[in-house]
Design an enzyme around this catalytic site. Structure first.
Site, short mmCIF file in Angstrom:
data_model
loop_
_atom_site.label_atom_id
_atom_site.label_comp_id
_atom_site.label_asym_id
_atom_site.label_seq_id
_atom_site.Cartn_x
_atom_site.Cartn_y
_atom_site.Cartn_z
N ASP A 40 0.82 -1.22 0.00
CA ASP A 40 0.00 0.00 0.00
C ASP A 40 0.85 1.27 0.00
O ASP A 40 0.31 2.37 0.08
CB ASP A 40 -0.96 0.01 1.19
CG ASP A 40 -0.23 0.00 2.53
OD1 ASP A 40 1.02 -0.11 2.54
OD2 ASP A 40 -0.92 0.10 3.57
N GLU A 42 3.27 2.09 2.28
CA GLU A 42 3.90 2.41 3.56
C GLU A 42 5.37 2.02 3.54
O GLU A 42 5.77 1.04 2.90
CB GLU A 42 3.19 1.65 4.69
CG GLU A 42 1.77 2.11 4.95
CD GLU A 42 1.10 1.31 6.05
OE1 GLU A 42 1.80 0.53 6.73
OE2 GLU A 42 -0.12 1.43 6.20
N GLN A 100 7.20 28.02 2.52
CA GLN A 100 6.14 28.55 3.39
C GLN A 100 6.71 28.74 4.79
O GLN A 100 6.49 27.93 5.68
CB GLN A 100 4.94 27.60 3.39
CG GLN A 100 4.27 27.50 2.03
CD GLN A 100 3.04 26.62 2.06
OE1 GLN A 100 1.93 27.10 2.29
NE2 GLN A 100 3.22 25.33 1.82
N HIS A 133 16.26 27.95 2.18
CA HIS A 133 15.63 28.99 1.36
C HIS A 133 15.49 30.30 2.15
O HIS A 133 15.54 31.38 1.57
CB HIS A 133 14.27 28.50 0.88
CG HIS A 133 13.65 29.37 -0.16
ND1 HIS A 133 14.27 29.66 -1.35
CD2 HIS A 133 12.45 30.02 -0.20
CE1 HIS A 133 13.49 30.46 -2.07
NE2 HIS A 133 12.39 30.68 -1.40
N ASP A 174 17.06 38.47 -8.11
CA ASP A 174 15.97 39.22 -7.49
C ASP A 174 16.52 39.94 -6.27
O ASP A 174 17.67 39.75 -5.86
CB ASP A 174 14.79 38.31 -7.11
CG ASP A 174 15.23 37.13 -6.27
OD1 ASP A 174 16.02 37.34 -5.32
OD2 ASP A 174 14.80 36.00 -6.55
N LYS A 197 12.64 41.52 -10.10
CA LYS A 197 11.67 40.44 -10.28
C LYS A 197 10.37 40.77 -9.57
O LYS A 197 10.37 41.19 -8.41
CB LYS A 197 12.22 39.11 -9.74
CG LYS A 197 11.27 37.94 -9.94
CD LYS A 197 11.86 36.63 -9.44
CE LYS A 197 11.62 36.42 -7.97
NZ LYS A 197 11.98 35.06 -7.51
#
Length: 317
Positions: A40, A42, A100, A133, A174, A197
């Site tokens: 499955d 896993e 994020q 990042h 940028d 940018k």
């Protein structure tokens, strides 16, 4: 058995080649671990060596397929903790979910913090990563973080090309990359320029203006931390080309290169693309003008120093 002075180096399936290169630098063998999937999907994990009381380092970048690689890292950490490892360090050359890192609009998650919580809750005592990042993500982890930079390795490669400093321009793609690009100017010389940018949405950007210069007839190197879809990078390349640069080079730490990235890079007027091996490259991503430099010595030296409780700061100062 990858044990030297209680040092144990293991690798997940995200980038075993890098794990072997780090092991070679350290002069040890990569630890024996079996990773597979149940029908499955896993993840199944089993260690074939004793890690009780060991200082374990798990090499697993969380790049594409990011969810599978992240989950495998968590399973590896849990396996080592339940096998009574004394300390577990997650070696994450590329840290996924880093975009994020803040709430820039209503009703959105801070996924970088969520993933940091998952890694520490799984049992990681320490994290070793490279070119996040956003540097503030270090503070999202409730454990020590060693944050390395690949800039010296990239700069060493470009110095080997013997590009004349008087004709060199370092270009930031940028405004957010200005600090990084200025550090390259400090080590490579040359002048400095910035591409203006503007982001339309999470998937589209536009590049219009060039700040600084002139760059006509010059050799330009555009540095960024990652190449994902290559939209931003190729947009910056086109602006530089429109200003009549003689030659254009591209340098980046993380070659994610998803979607149409490879095609965009092939079609762009780039003489050479230089990236690190923080992530593996697929055959489709191995472009004729792409060069990959190894970060294994950098990560290996950091692992050696962490294991011996020596200073790591000179590696990322």
């Amino acid at each position: 058995m990858a044990m030297y002075d209680q040092l144990c180096l293991l690798s997940g399936r995200a980038h075993p080649k890098l794990g072997h290169e780090i092991a070679s630098y350290l002069g040890i063998n990569l630890g024996a671990v079996e990773l597979s999937n149940f029908p499955d999907g896993e993840i199944s994990c089993r260690l074939y060596q004793n890690v009780r009381g060991a200082d374990v380092f798990l090499v697993q970048p969380t790049g594409p397929a990011v969810n599978d690689n992240l989950m495998e890292l968590l399973v590896l950490i849990d396996t080592c903790k339940r096998a009574s490892a004394a300390r577990v360090t997650a070696v994450i050359p590329y840290f996924g979910y880093a975009r994020q890192d803040r709430k820039d609009m209503g009703r959105v998650p801070i996924t970088a913090k969520l993933v940091a919580n998952l890694i520490t809750k799984a049992g990681a005592d320490r994290v070793l990563t490279m070119d996040l990042h956003a540097a503030q993500i270090q503070g999202f982890f409730d454990c020590p973080v060693d944050h390395l930079y690949a800039a010296p390795i990239l700069d060493e490669y470009f110095r080997s090309l013997n590009l004349p400093k008087s004709n060199l321009v370092i270009v930031s793609p940028d405004e957010g990359s200005i600090k990084r690009s200025l550090q390259h100017v400090e080590h490579l010389g040359g002048s400095f320029a910035i591409v203006d940018k503007r982001r339309s949405n999470a998937f589209e950007t536009r590049q219009e203006n060039l700040i600084g210069g002139p760059i006509a007839g010059k050799t330009c190197i555009i540095f960024d931390d990652m190449i994902t879809t290559a939209g931003s990078m190729v947009g910056a390349v086109k602006v530089v080309a429109q200003h009549e640069a003689a030659e254009i080079y591209v340098g980046a730490t993380h070659a994610i290169m998803c979607g149409q990235a490879a095609q965009r890079l092939v079609e762009a007027p780039i003489k050479e693309i230089v990236v690190t091996n923080s992530l593996p490259l697929t055959p489709e991503q191995k472009l004729p003008n792409l060069r990959q430099v190894s970060v294994a010595p950098l990560l290996g030296e950091a692992i050696r120093r962490i294991h011996r409780n020596e200073s790591v700061s000179y590696l990322f100062d």
